[in-house]
Design an enzyme around this catalytic site. Sequence first.
Site, short mmCIF file in Angstrom:
data_model
loop_
_atom_site.label_atom_id
_atom_site.label_comp_id
_atom_site.label_asym_id
_atom_site.label_seq_id
_atom_site.Cartn_x
_atom_site.Cartn_y
_atom_site.Cartn_z
N ASN A 31 50.85 10.28 36.55
CA ASN A 31 51.74 11.34 36.03
C ASN A 31 50.97 12.15 35.01
O ASN A 31 49.94 11.71 34.51
CB ASN A 31 52.92 10.69 35.28
N CYS A 38 52.95 6.75 43.27
CA CYS A 38 53.88 6.12 44.19
C CYS A 38 53.10 5.27 45.18
O CYS A 38 52.20 5.77 45.86
CB CYS A 38 54.67 7.20 44.93
N ARG A 60 58.03 2.76 34.49
CA ARG A 60 58.52 2.70 35.87
C ARG A 60 57.47 3.30 36.82
O ARG A 60 56.80 2.59 37.56
CB ARG A 60 59.86 3.44 35.96
N ASP A 61 57.28 4.60 36.75
CA ASP A 61 56.35 5.26 37.67
C ASP A 61 54.93 4.75 37.44
O ASP A 61 54.14 4.62 38.36
CB ASP A 61 56.40 6.79 37.45
N1 COA Z 1 67.51 -4.58 44.62
C1 COA Z 1 67.20 -5.83 45.02
N2 COA Z 1 67.14 -6.21 46.30
C2 COA Z 1 67.44 -5.29 47.23
C3 COA Z 1 67.78 -3.97 46.88
C4 COA Z 1 67.80 -3.62 45.52
N3 COA Z 1 68.11 -2.39 45.10
N4 COA Z 1 68.02 -3.28 47.99
C5 COA Z 1 67.84 -4.14 49.03
N5 COA Z 1 67.49 -5.34 48.55
C6 COA Z 1 67.22 -6.56 49.35
C7 COA Z 1 68.38 -6.90 50.26
O1 COA Z 1 69.30 -7.71 49.59
C8 COA Z 1 67.68 -7.61 51.38
O2 COA Z 1 67.37 -8.93 50.97
P1 COA Z 1 67.40 -10.16 51.99
O3 COA Z 1 66.42 -9.84 53.07
O4 COA Z 1 66.99 -11.32 51.11
O5 COA Z 1 68.81 -10.21 52.48
C9 COA Z 1 66.37 -6.86 51.52
O6 COA Z 1 66.14 -6.26 50.23
C10 COA Z 1 66.37 -5.81 52.59
O7 COA Z 1 67.50 -4.95 52.40
P2 COA Z 1 67.67 -3.56 53.17
O8 COA Z 1 68.93 -2.93 52.71
O9 COA Z 1 67.51 -3.81 54.66
O10 COA Z 1 66.49 -2.73 52.60
P3 COA Z 1 65.19 -2.15 53.30
O11 COA Z 1 64.27 -3.23 53.68
O12 COA Z 1 65.61 -1.15 54.34
O13 COA Z 1 64.53 -1.37 52.07
C11 COA Z 1 64.95 -0.24 49.98
C12 COA Z 1 65.20 -0.28 51.47
C13 COA Z 1 65.50 1.08 49.48
C14 COA Z 1 65.66 -1.39 49.29
C15 COA Z 1 63.43 -0.36 49.72
O14 COA Z 1 62.74 0.48 50.62
C16 COA Z 1 63.05 0.01 48.31
O15 COA Z 1 63.35 -0.69 47.36
N6 COA Z 1 62.36 1.15 48.11
C17 COA Z 1 61.98 1.64 46.79
C18 COA Z 1 60.62 2.18 46.83
C19 COA Z 1 60.19 2.63 45.46
O16 COA Z 1 60.53 2.11 44.42
N7 COA Z 1 59.36 3.66 45.47
C20 COA Z 1 58.81 4.21 44.29
C21 COA Z 1 59.71 5.15 43.60
S1 COA Z 1 59.51 6.82 44.15
ZN ZN Z 2 56.19 10.20 40.08
#
Ligand code: COA
Ligand code: ZN
Length: 312
Positions: free
Chosen positions: A249, A240, A15-16
């Site tokens: 890591n 990240c 994952r990370d």
């Molecule tokens: N899995 C799949 N799709 C997802 C989802 C999830 N968990 N969460 C949101 N989406 C989709 C929505 O369905 C939407 O799709 P659409 O445009 O086709 O309708 C789109 O993503 C936007 O949704 P929204 O709720 O507005 O999300 P956002 O654009 O504000 O993003 C997160 C928020 C949390 C989903 C996004 O920032 C994210 O996934 N971040 C994770 C970052 C990460 O993994 N970092 C490393 C780990 S530390």
């Molecule tokens: Zn980490």
Amino acid sequence: MNIPVSVEVIEVGMRDGLQMESDFVDTATKIKLINGLMDAGVRHIEATSFVSPRAVPQLADAAEVLAGATRPAGSRFAVLAPNLKGVERAIAAKADEIVVFLSSSESHNQKNLNRSIDRSLEDISAIAQHVEGVDIKKKGAIACAFGCPFEGDVELATLTRIVGHFHSLGFRALTLGDTTGMATPVLVSRSVSALRDAFPDMKLTLHFHNTRGIGLVNVVAGLNAGIDSYESSIGGLGGCPFAPGASGNICTEDLVYLLNEMGIHTGIDLDKLIGVANHMESVLGRTLPGQVMKAGPRLRLHGYEDAACAMG
Ligand code: COA
Ligand code: ZN
């Protein structure tokens, strides 16, 4: 000193580690790597994440990976879930544990999750309610717990407030993530002792990055503080994508080597682990940061006759 006699090593490389890789690693290869880790005796793994595939395209195959991997008895397949949608996907894919996360700094939370800390705390409340009665473990994780690349030091009061929120929702396991390697032994002992005093029944896991070369030193500080759960990545992969300067890591083989040499039990076979690190290196086509995978354990000796001699 209350150093633990055994330690839970949680592998987070799938994952990370992989989330930083821009070239897609195919699902069958991911499954093979996970199966190799299980064969080496790893029992706790963060296997993937159910985040937005647009944010992290590498992990778009999360459900297929979970469905295809061999899960030995006693193993725990955790997944990262950023919101309710991720949690629903994780439940449908039969993850054993969801790791619900946010950052302890506003700016990193904004970059990583596109929302404020308060909004994330509300989301986490909704998630806790959603999984009530569902047969899935829940764990919290706090990114940038020892410092933020945009804001610097994180106040202990902020950490305590966030951990308190998780605690009030029934979470009893929590990871302190050092997303960009800003932890030091002094910060580790200070944070661990403050949080343990405030929440004695919260099981803490430490997640260090080796960004500044002191990842394993921080592990020793954690061990001295009695912490018996650590996250690490095979080969030292990791980082990240939403935090500048984030690098690998702490490396799983290096961690297991250290723990072995301290007489601390992990249940993991170091030689097999090195085999998986070599496999990961060949999959990614570049040298990984892990050191024990290159040098071998200290008593893997070299042939005397094979070594160069300085004498004429
Ligand atoms: N899995 C799949 N799709 C997802 C989802 C999830 N968990 N969460 C949101 N989406 C989709 C929505 O369905 C939407 O799709 P659409 O445009 O086709 O309708 C789109 O993503 C936007 O949704 P929204 O709720 O507005 O999300 P956002 O654009 O504000 O993003 C997160 C928020 C949390 C989903 C996004 O920032 C994210 O996934 N971040 C994770 C970052 C990460 O993994 N970092 C490393 C780990 S530390
Ligand atoms: Zn980490």
